[in-house]
Enzyme design. Structure first.
Site, short mmCIF file in Angstrom:
data_model
loop_
_atom_site.label_atom_id
_atom_site.label_comp_id
_atom_site.label_asym_id
_atom_site.label_seq_id
_atom_site.Cartn_x
_atom_site.Cartn_y
_atom_site.Cartn_z
N ASP A 126 -81.94 38.37 57.93
CA ASP A 126 -81.19 39.45 58.58
C ASP A 126 -80.67 39.04 59.95
OD1 ASP A 126 -83.92 39.44 59.45
OD2 ASP A 126 -83.63 41.42 60.34
N GLU A 193 -86.61 40.85 60.19
CA GLU A 193 -87.23 40.36 61.42
C GLU A 193 -86.72 41.09 62.64
OE1 GLU A 193 -87.76 37.66 64.97
OE2 GLU A 193 -85.92 38.50 64.15
N ASP A 219 -91.62 28.48 62.89
CA ASP A 219 -90.58 29.52 62.91
C ASP A 219 -89.56 29.18 64.00
OD1 ASP A 219 -89.26 31.87 62.26
OD2 ASP A 219 -90.81 33.22 63.01
N HIS A 465 -77.66 37.09 69.84
CA HIS A 465 -77.69 38.56 69.96
C HIS A 465 -76.52 39.06 70.80
CE1 HIS A 465 -82.06 39.68 68.65
NE2 HIS A 465 -81.65 38.58 68.06
ZN LIG Z 1 -84.44 35.58 64.95
#
Ligand SMILES: [Zn+2]
Length: 492
Positions: A126, A193, A219, A465
């Site tokens: 996502d 997430e 990760d 973002h």
């Molecule tokens: Zn991320």
């Protein structure tokens, strides 16, 4: 007067001893050298232009997360799943694929030695939405996956479809060479997430239930920073821990009434004093140990004499270093639990004294603190203001434990990171300030690390973002080769 001389001599000896310790420690400061010890197999051939084009395709599926518990566009996820199956046939033939919480993907390739702990690679499908009104500010449309001047543009290019595609490029290339590992390889691609990580939590629970205890989990979360602020030079930063998350509601109560006759202490006065008191009582910091200490140890040998001297002698200069690091918001956030008042509310009419006013204060918990100890700290800060209470708000997350920088797993990761960082760049452990899916695997995997070998400048970080998220073709190739080497070396 003889005793005066004797005293002076003792003082001089003491000063000389301290100076001697400082000098010796300064001269013998060496970065922890784990990286060189691990030999990596050569990376398989990766066609980085083709890999980047496939990242562009993956970006076009609008797998957006907006609200916890809600899959915005289920068809987008289904289409992405079909694209992955079609694009990476060897991986889909060799690994078993399970759907967890309907949209999260758990892939398993058993190893030849069932007793050996598998390795676990994480990514998420996502992406965050694009803020309305900013689409035009992008160099290319945010879900175009367009290639411009060696860059793939689009939401998720780095966070985190870049990792997802690179991992699959790696497994596909390894399987084409007849890859047959001793350890199992598990890939876990969450679907939410950015809002809750419920998919990751469910996959972690499934592994736990099956008694699968991976050797390490890797990760997203940290990268190769080309202009690290302390050294001004490239550093590969490996996230060894991540901060916890907690909000509290501060409530101030007072007698209400008509604003023409205010009492001495109104709810607004109390709330204002409470916020000032909370902000004036910062959480304990520290550079002696923990992730901040380990970061300084790794960077120290690269710095000038004075800084090296201070870092090598934190028993003496720790307070001075801490004061300097804490000067920026980001520096301070590495040192301690941060306190951010984010919402103030109360009052309904200009001539009514409110009986209650509220503030929401957001904390990011350093691994040395906990939800419980942080709450106690805040309550102590306001204990002498009558009528003020502090209560938890929403679901807090504890900070993660700090993963080891001494074991074989870190040494392997550090070697792979060094191999894909600029020549001679140090590898340093780092505290991740945000939250990732990896927090759900704490207690499942033996060690949890957060790193992707993207080469980023500090100025680029706001693209994630934000506006203009992009991945270079070179980074895409680098990531795929990195994962391939890590999987091949880790699972052998
Ligand atoms: Zn991320």
């Amino acid at each position: 007067m003889k005793w005066v001389w004797r005293g002076l001599v003792l003082v001089l000896i003491a000063i000389a001893a301290v100076a001697g310790v400082v000098a010796v420690r300064t001269m013998t400061l060496r970065a922890p050298a784990a990286a060189a010890a691990v030999a990596l197999p050569s990376a398989p051939q990766i066609d980085e232009a083709a890999a980047a084009a496939r990242l562009g395709e993956a970006i076009r599926f609008r797998t957006i997360s907006r609200t916890a518990g809600v899959v915005d566009d289920p068809d987008a996820f289904r289409a992405l799943h079909a694209f992955l199956a079609q694009t990476y046939p060897r991986t889909h033939a060799a690994f078993t694929r399970e759907f967890v919480n309907a949209f999260s993907l758990l892939y398993t390739l058993p190893g030849s030695d069932p007793a050996a702990a598998p390795i676990l690679l994480l990514a998420h499908q996502d992406v965050v939405p694009v803020e309305a009104g900013t689409e035009e500010d992008w160099e290319a449309a945010p879900f175009s996956g367009a290639l411009i001047d060696g860059m793939i543009y689009g939401r998720g290019a780095v966070d985190d479809k870049g990792s997802l595609i690179a991992i699959l490029e790696a497994t596909e290339a390894l399987l084409a060479q007849g890859f047959a590992p001793r350890r199992g390889v598990i890939l876990a691609f969450g679907h939410d997430e950015e809002v809750s990580g419920a998919g990751a939590a469910a996959m972690a629970a499934l592994l736990r239930e099956r008694n699968i205890r991976p050797w390490f989990a890797l990760d997203e979360g940290m990268a190769v920073v080309l202009d690290e602020p302390t050294t001004g030079a490239p550093v590969a930063l490996i996230g060894v821990a991540e901060k916890g998350y907690m909000s509290v509601r501060v409530t101030a109560r007072a007698e209400g009434g008509h604003s023409s006759m205010p009492q001495a202490d109104t709810a607004a006065d109390k709330l204002a004093r409470a916020i000032v008191a909370i902000r004036a009582n910062p959480f304990e910091g520290g550079v002696q140990d923990g992730p901040a200490g380990a970061l300084l140890d790794a960077l120290g040998p690269r710095l000038g004499f004075m800084q090296r001297m201070a870092i090598a002698n934190r028993w003496l200069f720790g307070g001075m270093i801490e004061a300097q690091v804490a000067q920026t918001g980001a520096g301070n956030a590495i040192l301690r639990t941060t306190i951010a008042p984010t919402i103030l509310e109360g009052g309904t009419k200009d001539n009514i004294l409110p009986q209650e006013m509220h503030a929401i204060v957001n904390l990011r918990l350093h691994p040395r603190d906990s939800v419980e100890s942080a709450l106690a700290h805040l309550r102590a800060a306001v204990s002498d203001i009558e009528g003020v209470t502090v209560e938890p708000e929403g679901d807090p997350n504890e900070p993660s434990p700090v993963s080891s920088t001494e074991g074989d797993a870190y040494a392997l990761l550090a070697a792979a990171a060094a191999a894909h960082a600029p020549e001679g760049a140090p590898v340093a452990p780092m505290l991740v300030l945000g939250a990732t899916d990896s927090r759900h695997y704490v207690g499942v995997a033996e060690n949890v690390y957060r790193f992707q070998p993207v080469w980023a400048r500090q100025a680029d970080l706001s693209r994630i973002h934000g506006t203009g998220e992009r991945m270079s073709v070179g980074d895409m190739g680098r990531m795929a080769r990195f994962y391939a080497q890590l999987i091949a070396a880790g699972a052998r």
